[in-house]
Scaffold this motif. Structure first.
Motif, PDB file in Angstrom:
ATOM      1  N   PHE A 177       0.764  -1.340   0.015  1.00 45.59           N
ATOM      2  CA  PHE A 177       0.213   0.034   0.030  1.00 45.59           C
ATOM      3  C   PHE A 177       0.769   1.175   0.038  1.00 45.59           C
ATOM      4  O   PHE A 177       0.286   2.373  -0.049  1.00 45.59           O
ATOM      5  CB  PHE A 177      -0.953   0.007   1.204  1.00 45.59           C
ATOM      6  CG  PHE A 177      -1.991  -1.092   1.353  1.00 45.59           C
ATOM      7  CD1 PHE A 177      -3.135  -0.994   0.408  1.00 45.59           C
ATOM      8  CD2 PHE A 177      -1.885  -2.254   2.049  1.00 45.59           C
ATOM      9  CE1 PHE A 177      -4.020  -1.907   0.373  1.00 45.59           C
ATOM     10  CE2 PHE A 177      -2.780  -3.200   2.187  1.00 45.59           C
ATOM     11  CZ  PHE A 177      -3.847  -3.371   1.428  1.00 45.59           C
ATOM     12  N   ARG A 178       2.050   1.111  -0.107  1.00 50.62           N
ATOM     13  CA  ARG A 178       3.043   2.319   0.270  1.00 50.62           C
ATOM     14  C   ARG A 178       3.431   2.760  -1.069  1.00 50.62           C
ATOM     15  O   ARG A 178       2.861   2.396  -2.178  1.00 50.62           O
ATOM     16  CB  ARG A 178       4.460   1.895   0.984  1.00 50.62           C
ATOM     17  CG  ARG A 178       4.004   1.198   2.175  1.00 50.62           C
ATOM     18  CD  ARG A 178       5.292   0.640   3.056  1.00 50.62           C
ATOM     19  NE  ARG A 178       6.289  -0.169   2.265  1.00 50.62           N
ATOM     20  CZ  ARG A 178       5.895  -1.448   2.046  1.00 50.62           C
ATOM     21  NH1 ARG A 178       4.902  -1.975   2.848  1.00 50.62           N
ATOM     22  NH2 ARG A 178       6.735  -2.232   1.525  1.00 50.62           N
ATOM     23  N   GLY A 179       3.894   4.225  -1.244  1.00 52.31           N
ATOM     24  CA  GLY A 179       4.336   5.275  -2.258  1.00 52.31           C
ATOM     25  C   GLY A 179       5.452   4.233  -3.011  1.00 52.31           C
ATOM     26  O   GLY A 179       5.447   4.992  -4.170  1.00 52.31           O
ATOM     27  N   TYR A 180       6.093   3.326  -2.824  1.00 47.87           N
ATOM     28  CA  TYR A 180       7.236   2.644  -3.367  1.00 47.87           C
ATOM     29  C   TYR A 180       6.607   1.235  -3.913  1.00 47.87           C
ATOM     30  O   TYR A 180       7.646   0.545  -4.302  1.00 47.87           O
ATOM     31  CB  TYR A 180       8.339   2.475  -2.527  1.00 47.87           C
ATOM     32  CG  TYR A 180       9.057   3.880  -1.705  1.00 47.87           C
ATOM     33  CD1 TYR A 180       9.894   4.480  -2.307  1.00 47.87           C
ATOM     34  CD2 TYR A 180       8.486   4.126  -0.581  1.00 47.87           C
ATOM     35  CE1 TYR A 180      10.296   5.713  -1.797  1.00 47.87           C
ATOM     36  CE2 TYR A 180       8.919   5.289   0.092  1.00 47.87           C
ATOM     37  CZ  TYR A 180       9.909   6.059  -0.717  1.00 47.87           C
ATOM     38  OH  TYR A 180      10.249   7.206   0.021  1.00 47.87           O
ATOM     39  N   ALA A 181       5.267   1.008  -3.976  1.00 48.86           N
ATOM     40  CA  ALA A 181       5.085  -0.434  -4.535  1.00 48.86           C
ATOM     41  C   ALA A 181       5.050  -0.153  -6.046  1.00 48.86           C
ATOM     42  O   ALA A 181       5.716   0.545  -6.727  1.00 48.86           O
ATOM     43  CB  ALA A 181       3.260  -0.022  -4.716  1.00 48.86           C
ATOM     44  N   ILE A 182       5.523  -1.581  -6.522  1.00 47.52           N
ATOM     45  CA  ILE A 182       5.705  -1.812  -7.965  1.00 47.52           C
ATOM     46  C   ILE A 182       4.802  -1.052  -8.871  1.00 47.52           C
ATOM     47  O   ILE A 182       3.505  -1.170  -8.751  1.00 47.52           O
ATOM     48  CB  ILE A 182       5.847  -3.243  -8.092  1.00 47.52           C
ATOM     49  CG1 ILE A 182       6.830  -3.909  -7.418  1.00 47.52           C
ATOM     50  CG2 ILE A 182       5.815  -3.545  -9.728  1.00 47.52           C
ATOM     51  CD1 ILE A 182       6.853  -5.382  -7.528  1.00 47.52           C
ATOM     52  N   GLY A 183       5.316  -0.581  -9.867  1.00 54.44           N
ATOM     53  CA  GLY A 183       4.502   0.457 -10.766  1.00 54.44           C
ATOM     54  C   GLY A 183       4.384   1.907 -10.424  1.00 54.44           C
ATOM     55  O   GLY A 183       4.096   2.824 -11.340  1.00 54.44           O
ATOM     56  N   LYS A 184       4.953   2.127  -9.076  1.00 58.32           N
ATOM     57  CA  LYS A 184       4.629   3.541  -8.635  1.00 58.32           C
ATOM     58  C   LYS A 184       5.960   4.288  -9.169  1.00 58.32           C
ATOM     59  O   LYS A 184       7.167   3.943  -9.114  1.00 58.32           O
ATOM     60  CB  LYS A 184       4.659   3.695  -7.241  1.00 58.32           C
ATOM     61  CG  LYS A 184       3.256   3.322  -6.606  1.00 58.32           C
ATOM     62  CD  LYS A 184       2.244   3.892  -6.840  1.00 58.32           C
ATOM     63  CE  LYS A 184       0.797   3.382  -6.303  1.00 58.32           C
ATOM     64  NZ  LYS A 184       0.784   3.691  -4.787  1.00 58.32           N
ATOM     65  N   LYS A 353      10.734  -5.612  -6.842  1.00 59.23           N
ATOM     66  CA  LYS A 353      11.046  -5.251  -5.392  1.00 59.23           C
ATOM     67  C   LYS A 353      11.257  -6.647  -4.973  1.00 59.23           C
ATOM     68  O   LYS A 353      10.165  -7.506  -4.932  1.00 59.23           O
ATOM     69  CB  LYS A 353      10.081  -4.421  -4.702  1.00 59.23           C
ATOM     70  CG  LYS A 353      10.427  -4.210  -3.019  1.00 59.23           C
ATOM     71  CD  LYS A 353       9.180  -3.694  -2.568  1.00 59.23           C
ATOM     72  CE  LYS A 353       8.887  -2.238  -2.867  1.00 59.23           C
ATOM     73  NZ  LYS A 353       7.835  -1.450  -1.911  1.00 59.23           N
ATOM     74  N   LEU A 354      12.420  -7.109  -4.171  1.00 59.17           N
ATOM     75  CA  LEU A 354      12.415  -8.241  -3.683  1.00 59.17           C
ATOM     76  C   LEU A 354      13.111  -8.497  -2.226  1.00 59.17           C
ATOM     77  O   LEU A 354      14.031  -7.617  -1.839  1.00 59.17           O
ATOM     78  CB  LEU A 354      13.233  -9.335  -4.580  1.00 59.17           C
ATOM     79  CG  LEU A 354      12.701  -9.650  -5.870  1.00 59.17           C
ATOM     80  CD1 LEU A 354      13.981 -10.003  -6.735  1.00 59.17           C
ATOM     81  CD2 LEU A 354      11.584 -10.355  -5.734  1.00 59.17           C
ATOM     82  N   HIS A 355      12.693  -9.253  -1.495  1.00 56.30           N
ATOM     83  CA  HIS A 355      13.191  -9.739  -0.029  1.00 56.30           C
ATOM     84  C   HIS A 355      14.620 -10.407  -0.373  1.00 56.30           C
ATOM     85  O   HIS A 355      14.864 -10.838  -1.480  1.00 56.30           O
ATOM     86  CB  HIS A 355      12.375 -10.429   0.685  1.00 56.30           C
ATOM     87  CG  HIS A 355      12.541 -10.714   2.097  1.00 56.30           C
ATOM     88  ND1 HIS A 355      13.777 -11.467   2.402  1.00 56.30           N
ATOM     89  CD2 HIS A 355      12.133 -10.268   3.364  1.00 56.30           C
ATOM     90  CE1 HIS A 355      13.821 -11.608   4.079  1.00 56.30           C
ATOM     91  NE2 HIS A 355      13.004 -10.823   4.326  1.00 56.30           N
ATOM     92  N   TRP A 356      15.754 -10.533   0.445  1.00 57.86           N
ATOM     93  CA  TRP A 356      16.837 -10.958   0.257  1.00 57.86           C
ATOM     94  C   TRP A 356      16.785 -12.292   0.126  1.00 57.86           C
ATOM     95  O   TRP A 356      17.609 -12.980  -0.609  1.00 57.86           O
ATOM     96  CB  TRP A 356      17.842 -10.410   1.504  1.00 57.86           C
ATOM     97  CG  TRP A 356      17.597 -11.125   2.700  1.00 57.86           C
ATOM     98  CD1 TRP A 356      16.925 -10.316   3.818  1.00 57.86           C
ATOM     99  CD2 TRP A 356      17.721 -12.233   3.279  1.00 57.86           C
ATOM    100  NE1 TRP A 356      17.054 -11.014   5.039  1.00 57.86           N
ATOM    101  CE2 TRP A 356      17.346 -12.366   4.818  1.00 57.86           C
ATOM    102  CE3 TRP A 356      18.350 -13.534   2.996  1.00 57.86           C
ATOM    103  CZ2 TRP A 356      17.508 -13.226   5.606  1.00 57.86           C
ATOM    104  CZ3 TRP A 356      18.482 -14.714   3.857  1.00 57.86           C
ATOM    105  CH2 TRP A 356      17.924 -14.531   5.008  1.00 57.86           C
TER     106      TRP A 356
END
Length: 368
Positions: A177-184, A353-356
């Motif tokens: 839900f954040r401003g850094y979501a994929i596509g933003k 965007k990915l987790h380690w």
């Protein structure tokens, strides 16, 4: 009373499930909010800060499970007493936050819905009203299914909540839900429209007039007073429009590189809000990740809030072939719920965007 209890049961149960699932989707984000409450500036119980994540997971799982228990009628006395205890505690917390203006957003619905402190308190008062109806009409809360079916559903709700919490901590939130979501686009997220609502600020001017202190309140204009100016205090009445992103930057030791890197294509950004707290298993994957990206034609940089000495130490320890730049810690925690994490930017737009734990899944087709 029976009808009131039935309506309250549905309303409270559904709201607890929705609120709980939103936070369970991002328990790390909720733990950051709890750390804010535990800090010396708010409740002054900093000894709980190291346990914020564990408390976060337990609270949100309990919230979801109680909502399900209420709807299916599982253990009514335990459920209603637990709901009452929880809502009394949160009502106190939101009132304290609102009255003393300590925490700007309670985190009740995570990043999905931002509530002001007084809106959060009002929401809790409404919930308290409906839970009191359930408390006094508890005899009307009966199981919807047979005893075996109700027990199985209750167990499944607990298992599902436990699995979801573990899954998002080991990967990333299912819904961002954040401003850094994929596509933003980050630059667009920092932009304030020309017609955006301006903040309303109240100014309390204090003057010494005829031997007495006199306070005059304006919306910013310096008052015309026949006296000696003493001081001025400001109070934000309405914050106005707040952009989704307001604290992002990419800085070296001596210059701001934000605009430069937000105009780059095919940029891989390694994010670690604190290199001192970086997960060792994740740090050990960074060299292979950056080499793969560089080989395929991508530019690689790192972002952290840590100091120069720590950056140099981590770069040497893990033999890294990219530089870390400075960014606000809160912004980095918001970008990706992983330390370290990775994002791909293309002219400021988040592509991946990915987790380690999932670095191997980063798609890196060859670029020119």
């Amino acid at each position: 009373m029976k009808i009131l209890v039935a309506l309250s049961r549905i309303f409270v149960g559904v709201l607890f499930i929705i609120s709980g699932l939103i936070k369970l989707n991002d328990p790390l984000g909720f733990s950051y909010k709890l750390q804010e409450y535990f800090s010396a500036e708010v409740l002054n119980i900093p000894f709980l800060e190291p346990y914020a994540l564990a408390i976060s997971v337990l609270v949100v799982i309990f919230e979801v499970v109680l909502g399900v228990f209420l709807l299916i009628g599982y253990k009514p006395k335990f459920t209603v007493w637990s709901l009452l205890a929880m809502i009394v505690f949160f009502t106190f917390l939101t009132f304290y936050s609102a009255y003393f203006d300590k925490v700007k957003d309670c985190g009740c619905f995570g990043d999905a819905l931002k509530l002001t402190p007084w809106e959060s308190f009002t929401k809790d008062v409404v919930l308290l009203f409906f839970i009191l109806i359930l408390f006094f009409g508890i005899k009307y809360i009966t199981p919807v299914f047979s005893k075996l079916q109700t027990t199985v559903l209750a167990l499944l709700a607990f298992i599902f909540s436990l699995w979801l919490g573990f899954h998002v901590l080991e990967h990333l939130p299912v819904i961002d839900f954040r401003g850094y979501a994929i596509g933003k686009n980050i630059e667009e997220g920092m932009t304030i429209p020309d017609d955006a609502q301006k903040p309303i600020i109240e100014y309390a001017w204090k003057f010494h007039v005829n031997g007495e202190d006199k306070v005059i309140t304006t919306n910013g204009d310096y008052p015309t007073v026949d006296g000696k100016f003493v001081s001025v205090e400001t109070k934000i009445i309405d914050e106005g429009y707040q952009p989704p992103i307001y604290d992002f930057s990419i800085e070296s030791e001596d210059e701001d590189l934000t605009t430069q890197y937000l105009s780059e294509e095919n940029l891989i950004v390694i994010v670690s809000y604190s290199l001192e707290k970086i997960e060792k298993a994740g740090a050990e994957k960074l060299k292979a990740l950056s080499e793969r990206a560089l080989k395929m034609g991508y530019k690689v940089i790192g972002l952290t809030a840590s100091g120069a000495d720590t950056k140099a130490k981590i770069k040497s320890t893990y033999n890294l072939n990219f530089d870390f730049y400075l960014c606000d810690e809160k912004a980095l925690k918001t970008i990706v719920r992983s330390n370290p994490g990775v994002i791909e930017l293309d002219k400021g737009t988040v592509k991946q965007k990915l987790h380690w734990n999932d670095f191997e899944d980063l798609k890196l087709p060859k670029v020119n």
